[in-house]
Design a protein around this motif. Structure first.
Motif, mmCIF file in Angstrom:
data_model
loop_
_atom_site.group_PDB
_atom_site.id
_atom_site.type_symbol
_atom_site.label_atom_id
_atom_site.label_comp_id
_atom_site.label_asym_id
_atom_site.label_seq_id
_atom_site.Cartn_x
_atom_site.Cartn_y
_atom_site.Cartn_z
ATOM 1 N N GLU A 120 -82.672 -17.561 44.822
ATOM 2 C CA GLU A 120 -81.985 -16.908 45.934
ATOM 3 C C GLU A 120 -81.621 -15.482 45.573
ATOM 4 O OE1 GLU A 120 -78.678 -19.400 46.686
ATOM 5 O OE2 GLU A 120 -79.909 -21.060 47.404
ATOM 6 N N ASP A 121 -81.164 -15.278 44.290
ATOM 7 C CA ASP A 121 -80.802 -13.930 43.857
ATOM 8 C C ASP A 121 -82.021 -13.027 43.817
ATOM 9 O OD1 ASP A 121 -78.208 -14.755 43.571
ATOM 10 O OD2 ASP A 121 -78.372 -15.090 41.394
ATOM 11 N N GLN A 122 -83.144 -13.562 43.410
ATOM 12 C CA GLN A 122 -84.359 -12.756 43.333
ATOM 13 C C GLN A 122 -84.807 -12.316 44.717
ATOM 14 O OE1 GLN A 122 -87.052 -15.279 41.293
ATOM 15 N NE2 GLN A 122 -86.162 -14.897 39.275
ATOM 16 N N TYR A 123 -84.737 -13.215 45.677
ATOM 17 C CA TYR A 123 -85.196 -12.868 47.029
ATOM 18 C C TYR A 123 -84.183 -11.999 47.767
ATOM 19 C CZ TYR A 123 -89.084 -16.078 46.584
ATOM 20 O OH TYR A 123 -90.240 -16.692 46.177
ATOM 21 N N THR A 124 -82.918 -12.231 47.538
ATOM 22 C CA THR A 124 -81.921 -11.428 48.244
ATOM 23 C C THR A 124 -81.904 -10.009 47.717
ATOM 24 O OG1 THR A 124 -80.215 -12.209 46.727
ATOM 25 C CG2 THR A 124 -80.448 -13.372 48.829
ATOM 26 N N SER A 125 -82.111 -9.827 46.427
ATOM 27 C CA SER A 125 -82.123 -8.467 45.907
ATOM 28 C C SER A 125 -83.353 -7.727 46.387
ATOM 29 C CB SER A 125 -82.066 -8.471 44.381
ATOM 30 O OG SER A 125 -83.224 -9.105 43.876
ATOM 31 N N SER A 126 -84.442 -8.462 46.616
ATOM 32 C CA SER A 126 -85.629 -7.780 47.119
ATOM 33 C C SER A 126 -85.502 -7.484 48.606
ATOM 34 C CB SER A 126 -86.872 -8.618 46.851
ATOM 35 O OG SER A 126 -86.784 -9.832 47.559
ATOM 36 N N VAL A 127 -84.669 -8.254 49.316
ATOM 37 C CA VAL A 127 -84.474 -7.988 50.741
ATOM 38 C C VAL A 127 -83.729 -6.680 50.923
ATOM 39 C CG1 VAL A 127 -83.295 -8.831 52.812
ATOM 40 C CG2 VAL A 127 -84.565 -10.409 51.385
ATOM 41 N N ASP A 128 -82.834 -6.399 49.999
ATOM 42 C CA ASP A 128 -82.054 -5.152 50.096
ATOM 43 C C ASP A 128 -82.955 -3.942 49.943
ATOM 44 O OD1 ASP A 128 -79.839 -6.713 50.345
ATOM 45 O OD2 ASP A 128 -79.301 -6.596 48.195
ATOM 46 N N GLU A 129 -83.972 -4.059 49.156
ATOM 47 C CA GLU A 129 -84.863 -2.929 48.935
ATOM 48 C C GLU A 129 -86.023 -2.918 49.918
ATOM 49 O OE1 GLU A 129 -86.090 -3.137 44.897
ATOM 50 O OE2 GLU A 129 -84.059 -3.055 44.127
ATOM 51 N N ASP A 132 -90.425 -1.634 54.524
ATOM 52 C CA ASP A 132 -91.442 -1.736 55.559
ATOM 53 C C ASP A 132 -91.698 -3.184 55.982
ATOM 54 O OD1 ASP A 132 -94.393 -1.349 53.478
ATOM 55 O OD2 ASP A 132 -92.506 -2.344 53.096
ATOM 56 N N GLY A 133 -90.744 -4.061 55.840
ATOM 57 C CA GLY A 133 -90.873 -5.425 56.318
ATOM 58 C C GLY A 133 -91.525 -6.383 55.335
ATOM 59 N N ARG A 134 -91.731 -5.955 54.109
ATOM 60 C CA ARG A 134 -92.321 -6.830 53.104
ATOM 61 C C ARG A 134 -91.253 -7.300 52.136
ATOM 62 N NH1 ARG A 134 -97.383 -3.169 51.305
ATOM 63 N NH2 ARG A 134 -98.184 -2.770 53.378
ATOM 64 N N PHE A 135 -91.472 -8.515 51.620
ATOM 65 C CA PHE A 135 -90.569 -9.054 50.602
ATOM 66 C C PHE A 135 -91.217 -8.861 49.224
ATOM 67 C CE2 PHE A 135 -89.265 -11.601 54.278
ATOM 68 C CZ PHE A 135 -87.904 -11.422 54.203
ATOM 69 N N TYR A 136 -90.441 -8.356 48.283
ATOM 70 C CA TYR A 136 -90.914 -8.168 46.915
ATOM 71 C C TYR A 136 -90.112 -9.085 46.009
ATOM 72 C CZ TYR A 136 -93.180 -4.034 48.712
ATOM 73 O OH TYR A 136 -93.969 -3.194 49.424
ATOM 74 N N TRP A 137 -90.817 -9.826 45.195
ATOM 75 C CA TRP A 137 -90.165 -10.771 44.292
ATOM 76 C C TRP A 137 -90.013 -10.129 42.936
ATOM 77 C CZ3 TRP A 137 -92.443 -14.148 40.328
ATOM 78 C CH2 TRP A 137 -91.535 -15.070 39.834
ATOM 79 N N LYS A 138 -88.830 -10.131 42.403
ATOM 80 C CA LYS A 138 -88.585 -9.578 41.065
ATOM 81 C C LYS A 138 -88.581 -10.721 40.074
ATOM 82 C CE LYS A 138 -85.673 -5.828 42.626
ATOM 83 N NZ LYS A 138 -84.366 -5.228 42.526
ATOM 84 N N GLY A 139 -89.749 -11.045 39.561
ATOM 85 C CA GLY A 139 -89.803 -12.203 38.679
ATOM 86 C C GLY A 139 -90.396 -11.961 37.366
#
Length: 139
Positions: A120-129, A132-139
């Motif tokens: 959840e933390d990985q996806y929520t932090s990528s939502v903040d950044e 252009d409507g894409r999700f980036y996963w920081k993994g």
């Protein structure tokens, strides 16, 4: 096994050497007996022609040497295994305390531990950044 290989190899080498000596003595004796009938041939030519009959004797000598070399290899391999076994026993009997081992294991685990983040933390932090409507996963 080693004594058998050395003995059999020595027997083959001796048999090959005796066979070569007997072969040349028979050739030389035959040449002396028939020299009167065939006076045109020289001894060196007869000896050179008879060298093709030496193959079995030479193979006996070579195989005897191979048996002896194999037995020496086996003895060296046995010595190497004994030295390795002694080294393993010395290392396993080395004095060390259990607390040192536990501390060493804990430090190794801490060094190689990856940072744990929840999904959840990985996806929520990528939502903040998200721009252009894409999700980036920081993994």
């Amino acid at each position: 096994m080693k004594k058998f290989l050395v003995g059999f190899g020595a027997f083959l080498i001796i048999a090959g050497g005796v066979g070569i000596i007997q072969h040349y003595s028979l050739v030389f004796q035959t040449f002396k007996d028939e020299q009167e009938m065939y006076s045109g041939q020289s001894l060196s030519m007869v000896l050179m022609q008879s060298t093709y009959g030496l193959d079995p004797y030479i193979k006996c000598i070579i195989s005897g040497g191979a048996f002896i070399a194999f037995s020496l290899f086996l003895s060296e391999f046995r010595n190497r295994n004994q030295l390795t076994l002694e080294l393993i026993q010395k290392i396993s009997n080395a004095p060390h305390s259990d607390s040192e081992v536990i501390v060493a294991r804990e430090t190794n685990q801490e060094e190689f531990k990856a940072p744990q983040e929840s999904k959840e933390d990985q996806y929520t932090s990528s939502v903040d950044e998200e721009k252009d409507g894409r999700f980036y996963w920081k993994g």
